[in-house]
Design a protein around this motif. Structure first.
Motif, mmCIF file in Angstrom:
data_model
loop_
_atom_site.group_PDB
_atom_site.id
_atom_site.type_symbol
_atom_site.label_atom_id
_atom_site.label_comp_id
_atom_site.label_asym_id
_atom_site.label_seq_id
_atom_site.Cartn_x
_atom_site.Cartn_y
_atom_site.Cartn_z
ATOM 1 N N VAL A 74 0.947 -1.075 -0.024
ATOM 2 C CA VAL A 74 0.134 -0.145 -0.093
ATOM 3 C C VAL A 74 0.886 1.477 0.090
ATOM 4 O O VAL A 74 1.684 1.361 1.032
ATOM 5 C CB VAL A 74 -0.891 0.180 1.203
ATOM 6 N N VAL A 77 -1.072 5.001 3.176
ATOM 7 C CA VAL A 77 -1.711 4.462 4.278
ATOM 8 C C VAL A 77 -2.675 5.573 4.885
ATOM 9 O O VAL A 77 -2.208 6.602 5.353
ATOM 10 C CB VAL A 77 -1.055 3.875 5.359
ATOM 11 N N ALA A 86 -7.615 1.613 0.052
ATOM 12 C CA ALA A 86 -6.168 1.555 -0.027
ATOM 13 C C ALA A 86 -5.612 0.252 -0.709
ATOM 14 O O ALA A 86 -4.641 -0.036 -1.335
ATOM 15 C CB ALA A 86 -5.400 1.909 1.197
ATOM 16 N N ILE A 87 -6.469 -0.814 -0.249
ATOM 17 C CA ILE A 87 -6.008 -2.198 -0.424
ATOM 18 C C ILE A 87 -5.953 -2.487 -2.041
ATOM 19 O O ILE A 87 -5.141 -2.883 -2.558
ATOM 20 C CB ILE A 87 -6.708 -3.241 0.368
ATOM 21 N N ARG A 330 3.027 -1.154 9.436
ATOM 22 C CA ARG A 330 2.259 -2.003 10.385
ATOM 23 C C ARG A 330 3.237 -2.802 11.389
ATOM 24 O O ARG A 330 2.471 -3.105 12.521
ATOM 25 C CB ARG A 330 1.604 -3.127 9.703
ATOM 26 N N TYR A 381 -6.064 -0.239 7.199
ATOM 27 C CA TYR A 381 -5.885 0.431 5.856
ATOM 28 C C TYR A 381 -7.318 1.033 5.464
ATOM 29 O O TYR A 381 -8.258 0.594 5.126
ATOM 30 C CB TYR A 381 -5.625 -0.705 4.832
#
Lengths: 402, 62
Positions: A74, A77, A86-87, A330, A381
């Motif tokens: 991504v 974010v 976003a994904i 993350r 996300y």
């Protein structure tokens, strides 16, 4: 330059076996596949290592390894929002990293001294690493002390942006084209300096019980953000901004107990970690290894990992900023990980199971497979949870000793 | 642990008692490159680093 250095190292090692008492060739490959939605990631990590002992007191080694990476990540974010996906707008990612390294170890009745150098390169990152180590044994080899130090001089590619520019106005790097070629005015090479110290104490307490205490400290100074990643800050997105200094320290205690009636061993390992970004973690690992006949060993293992978020992590920097830094990583959020798997080692020496190994004095085949499940309770996300939380890791290896 | 070590006269296991300590499973770092590659994967996917196994221990034969 790279070719000349590799040739010099190869000459050093491969010239040695003419007088060698022993030599070893290891060929390994590990596959990591993280799946779950469009953010899948595949990494293949082949490695080859040659070691030779031209005289009993001297050991030389040369190795090459690579990371072949393909997947999606991504780029921006976003904070929780209903109208951002976003994904599915993740960008493709392909990279190839190579590392060539060489080293030597000198043994004496007092102990072992070792040193080495590694050079790694990929389209957007280079590294030069030097390491030194020393080991000594005491009390009729009941006690082993090991100290090591590594120094790294890395460079990461980024967009050429004024250092005085406000971080919230910095743009992310979109492609690695032009990195390190010296002719692209839009590209800059930023330094990352690394120093790693490690000490360990290994102690045999009883004929069936041994422990190892290990302490590691690492200082990193330089650009430590992902140059490709941006974070939504409310009105606009900016390249993520991590502190330039990181001090990481970890301590672990491992224990191994031989279970004589079963002809197997129990392994336990716990580790505590903290750094000055306030990431804290605890790791616990338990394994049981069973010897079957003279040649086969099977090991089952389980690992649990839990970490707390960095002090500057937020899942919404527009509403809940955490000072001057912001991240879309993350792995800097709260995280929990479960890993379990099996490994199998088939070791043959001449005469074992009637084997004729020719010039080999021993041969080992290694198979290993693990399943990993991660949880990221505070990372999103936009409104979506992290989809790629499951992974498999599989290793196939061959060790040949001459 | 240091006190226990001193009180025992430092040599806790005599050379002729090392049969089980010489087993590969009793040696830290015996996973070799497979162990290094696993650490490489994990340190790239987690926020922590360091204090992995250092090769050695076991029989003290090296």
């Amino acid at each position: 330059m790279r070719t000349a250095a590799a040739l010099a190292l190869a000459t050093l090692v491969f010239a040695a076996p003419a007088r060698a008492d022993t030599a070893q060739i290891d060929l390994f490959s590990t596959l990591f596949y993280e799946f779950g939605g469009p953010l899948e990631m595949l990494v293949v990590n082949p490695a080859a290592r040659v070691r030779a002992n031209p005289i009993p007191e001297l050991s030389l080694n040369l190795s090459y390894e690579a990371d072949v990476v393909s997947g999606a990540s991504v780029a921006v974010v976003d904070a929780p929002s209903a109208d951002v996906d976003a994904i599915t707008s993740a960008t493709r990612l392909d990279d190839f990293r190579s590392v060539v390294s060489g080293g030597l170890a000198v043994q004496s009745p007092v102990g072992t001294l070792r040193g080495g150098y590694a050079y790694g390169w990929e389209s957007d990152y280079t590294s030069h690493s030097f390491n030194l180590g020393a080991r000594t044994e005491a009390f009729e080899r009941n006690t082993t002390f090991d100290l090591s130090y590594a120094r790294g001089f890395d460079q990461v590619c980024n967009l050429a942006q004024p250092r005085a520019q406000d971080p919230v106005e910095r743009r992310r790097l979109d492609v690695s084209d032009g990195c390190f070629d010296g002719n692209d005015p839009d590209r800059a090479a930023l330094d990352v300096s690394l120093q790693t110290f490690q000490g360990s104490w290994t102690q045999a307490w009883a004929p069936i019980f041994v422990t190892q205490l290990t302490v590691t400290g690492q200082l990193i100074d330089g650009f430590q953000s992902n140059p490709y990643r941006a974070v939504w800050l409310g009105r606009s997105a900016a390249q993520e901004h991590h502190p330039d200094n990181r001090f990481r320290y970890a301590a672990s205690l491992g224990a191994r107990l031989w279970v004589e009636p079963l002809n197997g061993s129990i392994h336990a390992h716990v580790r505590a970690y903290r750094d000055n970004w306030d990431v804290r973690s605890i790791t616990a690992q338990l394994s049981y290894e069973q010897s079957i006949g003279g040649a086969l060993r099977v090991r089952g293992h389980f690992r649990y990992y839990r970490q707390g978020a960095a002090a500057f992590f937020s899942d919404d920097y527009a509403l809940r900023p955490r000072g001057q830094y912001f991240t879309g990583d993350r792995e800097l959020s709260d995280m929990e990980s479960f890993m379990g798997g099996l490994s199998l080692v088939w070791a043959l020496t001449p005469g074992t199971e009637g084997a004729d190994l020719g010039p080999l004095s021993s041969f080992r085949l290694v198979l290993k497979a693990d399943y990993i499940h991660n949880e990221f309770p505070s990372f999103r996300y936009a409104r979506a949870r992290v989809p790629n939380v499951d992974a498999i890791v599989a290793t196939l290896g061959l060790e040949m000793i001459f | 642990m240091l006190l226990a070590l001193g009180a025992s006269g430092c040599v806790l296991v005599r050379p002729e008692q090392r049969e089980f300590l010489a087993e590969p499973g009793m040696t830290f770092g015996s996973e070799g490159i497979a162990g290094e590659q696993e650490e490489h994967v994990l340190s790239n996917r987690e926020g922590s680093y360091g204090a992995g196994s250092v090769t050695g221990g076991g029989c003290g034969c090296n």
